[in-house]
Design an enzyme around this catalytic site. Structure first.
Site, short mmCIF file in Angstrom:
data_model
loop_
_atom_site.label_atom_id
_atom_site.label_comp_id
_atom_site.label_asym_id
_atom_site.label_seq_id
_atom_site.Cartn_x
_atom_site.Cartn_y
_atom_site.Cartn_z
N SER A 1 0.80 -1.24 0.00
CA SER A 1 0.00 0.00 0.00
C SER A 1 0.82 1.28 0.00
O SER A 1 0.25 2.37 -0.14
CB SER A 1 -0.97 0.01 1.17
N LYS B 1 3.02 6.72 4.88
CA LYS B 1 2.09 5.70 4.37
C LYS B 1 2.60 4.33 4.76
O LYS B 1 3.79 4.02 4.62
CB LYS B 1 1.96 5.79 2.85
N THR B 2 1.67 3.50 5.25
CA THR B 2 1.98 2.11 5.57
C THR B 2 1.83 1.23 4.34
O THR B 2 1.22 1.61 3.34
CB THR B 2 1.03 1.57 6.65
N GLY B 3 2.38 0.04 4.44
CA GLY B 3 2.18 -0.99 3.43
C GLY B 3 2.38 -2.35 4.07
O GLY B 3 3.18 -2.50 4.99
#
Length: 262
Positions: free
Chosen positions: A69, A207-209
């Site tokens: 993501s 932003k995470t992923g």
């Protein structure tokens, strides 16, 4: 071993200016061991000139992984440019299919889709953009291996797209400067969507992923002193139990650099 080390050093240097020093930070290993995970972090500190690239686990920092993501950052730029979304106010109607994450089970805007990492919204963008155009976009920003192919599932999670922590930071530095080949208003909007926390002295954009086996947290802290960029990648053998450790480790590193104080 010397040959491998030389190749890795070259990989680091090609992603930073030749005048910018690259420094290993083995002491940061404590934050990973305290959390019980294996991983890497790259930090580029632009508060002084020249900027300094700080790395824990240089070998892993140069290794490419699915962006998961974190890809929503460039993907949003692609969607805006291609007309798959008009602005942050456009509403995407939920299809009524119940998904694992509760935040996905509702109507979405760009802001909520970024906040909740709403996969189905971005799968819709991918269908509208198409593989040939996605490949052209990826090449235009020099994003990892620029390969949007997949046999099944989203290409940024289950497909062939790969990017390293070093390359993540290189991309973020361009976005910070509005230096990507997209409209300035689109780049500014994406940066606004990324805001995680803000005080009177600094802004944290991130932003995470999560691919399932490993997770990301990428972004930067900006203040009057300049910007500090980061990209963390960790293994997540305990799956969701390990996810909070992404932000935990990054914050520990940044706080050790006298950042994020309130």
């Amino acid at each position: 071993m010397r040959k491998v080390a030389a190749v890795l050093l070259a990989s680091v240097c090609t992603l930073a200016s030749a005048s910018e020093p690259v420094v290993d930070r083995p002491a940061w290993g404590k934050y990973f061991s305290d959390a019980g995970v294996t991983g890497t972090i790259v930090v580029v500190d632009e508060r002084k000139t020249p900027a300094t690239t700080l790395v824990f686990d240089r070998e892993r920092a140069a290794r490419r992984y699915s962006p998961a993501s974190t890809y929503k950052i460039p993907h949003t730029l692609f969607a805006l440019d291609a007309g798959a979304v008009v602005d942050e106010f456009q509403v995407f109607k939920w299809d009524g299919v119940k998904r694992t994450f509760a935040g996905h089970n509702q109507d979405q805007t760009l802001r909520s889709a970024m906040r909740y990492s709403t996969l189905w919204v971005y799968e819709g963008f991918a269908r509208q953009i198409g593989e040939p155009k996605a490949r052209a976009y990826l090449r235009s920003i020099d994003y990892g291996n620029a390969d949007p192919t997949t046999s099944q599932g989203a290409y940024w999670v289950d497909g062939n797209l790969r990017i390293s922590a070093l390359e993540q930071v290189a991309f973020l530095r361009k976005l910070y400067r509005n230096a990507l080949p997209f409209k300035m208003e689109h780049q500014r909007l994406v940066k606004d969507l990324m805001v995680k926390q803000a005080t009177s002295d600094w802004i944290l954009r991130a932003k995470t992923g999560w691919e399932g086996r490993y997770g990301w947290w990428v972004g930067w802290v900006e203040s009057n002193e300049g910007a500090v960029f980061f990209a963390l990648n960790i293994d997540t053998p305990r799956r969701t139990e390990d996810l909070p450790k992404r932000e935990q480790i990054v914050r520990a590193v940044l706080e050790s650099m006298n950042l994020l104080s309130e």
